[in-house]
Write a protein that holds these residues in place. Structure first.
Motif, mmCIF file in Angstrom:
data_model
loop_
_atom_site.group_PDB
_atom_site.id
_atom_site.type_symbol
_atom_site.label_atom_id
_atom_site.label_comp_id
_atom_site.label_asym_id
_atom_site.label_seq_id
_atom_site.Cartn_x
_atom_site.Cartn_y
_atom_site.Cartn_z
ATOM 1 N N GLY A 1 0.781 -1.227 0.000
ATOM 2 C CA GLY A 1 0.000 0.000 0.000
ATOM 3 C C GLY A 1 0.812 1.276 0.000
ATOM 4 O O GLY A 1 0.253 2.366 0.105
ATOM 5 N N ALA A 2 2.115 1.153 -0.140
ATOM 6 C CA ALA A 2 2.968 2.328 -0.052
ATOM 7 C C ALA A 2 2.960 3.167 -1.317
ATOM 8 O O ALA A 2 3.264 4.365 -1.281
ATOM 9 C CB ALA A 2 4.399 1.899 0.274
ATOM 10 N N THR A 3 2.623 2.543 -2.441
ATOM 11 C CA THR A 3 2.662 3.235 -3.730
ATOM 12 C C THR A 3 1.312 3.138 -4.410
ATOM 13 O O THR A 3 0.712 2.066 -4.462
ATOM 14 C CB THR A 3 3.739 2.624 -4.643
ATOM 15 O OG1 THR A 3 5.002 2.654 -3.967
ATOM 16 C CG2 THR A 3 3.841 3.398 -5.947
ATOM 17 N N THR A 4 0.847 4.271 -4.920
ATOM 18 C CA THR A 4 -0.409 4.306 -5.659
ATOM 19 C C THR A 4 -0.229 5.140 -6.927
ATOM 20 O O THR A 4 0.652 6.013 -6.995
ATOM 21 C CB THR A 4 -1.534 4.944 -4.817
ATOM 22 O OG1 THR A 4 -1.152 6.258 -4.427
ATOM 23 C CG2 THR A 4 -1.828 4.107 -3.581
ATOM 24 N N ASP A 5 -1.051 4.857 -7.913
ATOM 25 C CA ASP A 5 -1.054 5.618 -9.158
ATOM 26 C C ASP A 5 -2.483 5.736 -9.657
ATOM 27 O O ASP A 5 -3.295 4.844 -9.414
ATOM 28 C CB ASP A 5 -0.185 4.957 -10.223
ATOM 29 C CG ASP A 5 1.296 5.072 -9.906
ATOM 30 O OD1 ASP A 5 1.883 4.068 -9.468
ATOM 31 O OD2 ASP A 5 1.837 6.174 -10.074
ATOM 32 N N TYR A 6 -2.734 6.818 -10.393
ATOM 33 C CA TYR A 6 -4.081 7.095 -10.848
ATOM 34 C C TYR A 6 -4.091 7.534 -12.310
ATOM 35 O O TYR A 6 -3.135 8.137 -12.806
ATOM 36 C CB TYR A 6 -4.700 8.216 -10.005
ATOM 37 C CG TYR A 6 -4.780 7.896 -8.532
ATOM 38 C CD1 TYR A 6 -3.731 8.199 -7.679
ATOM 39 C CD2 TYR A 6 -5.897 7.249 -8.012
ATOM 40 C CE1 TYR A 6 -3.800 7.893 -6.332
ATOM 41 C CE2 TYR A 6 -5.977 6.935 -6.660
ATOM 42 C CZ TYR A 6 -4.920 7.249 -5.827
ATOM 43 O OH TYR A 6 -4.982 6.931 -4.498
ATOM 44 N N ALA A 7 -5.209 7.283 -12.946
ATOM 45 C CA ALA A 7 -5.436 7.868 -14.261
ATOM 46 C C ALA A 7 -5.575 9.384 -14.098
ATOM 47 O O ALA A 7 -6.082 9.860 -13.082
ATOM 48 C CB ALA A 7 -6.704 7.288 -14.878
#
Length: 121
Positions: free
Chosen positions: A54-60
């Motif tokens: 859960g440390a890294t997230t990315d989004y459109a």
């Protein structure tokens, strides 16, 4: 592996919804989780992804700043908090799990059944 998405519904523009996806069948924390969506008449598209811990997230780009992906590895669940919803967010939302941290469909090997989000203007 089973993924059960829930939380969709009808909401007015500017409103919020929180989607959940409960996973079972393999160690949840060992796999990347993603959310995709498919609007009527359009191709399925990437929405958000989150790394194993859960440390890294990315989004459109279309949802950045409005949507937040998170996960609870103790409860084998991934979430998508959707704020400031727009009519163009109307779609069936799918959760997916995979071994690669990617935006492509090929990065994910199991998919949920989808939950419908409808945003009225």
């Amino acid at each position: 592996v089973q993924l059960q998405a829930s939380g969709g519904g009808l909401v007015q523009a500017g409103g919020s919804l929180r989607l959940s996806c409960a996973a079972s069948g393999r160690p949840f924390s060992m796999y990347v989780m993603g959310w995709f969506r498919q609007a009527p008449g359009k191709e399925r598209e990437f929405v958000a992804r989150i790394s194993r811990a859960g440390a890294t997230t990315d989004y459109a780009d279309s949802v950045k700043g409005r949507f937040t992906i998170s996960r609870n590895n103790a409860e084998n669940t991934v979430y998508l908090q959707m704020n400031s919803l727009k009519p163009e967010d109307t779609a069936v939302y799918y959760c997916a799990t995979g071994s690669q941290y990617g935006e492509q469909f090929a990065a994910y090997d199991y998919w949920g059944q989808g939950t419908l989000v409808t945003v009225s203007s």
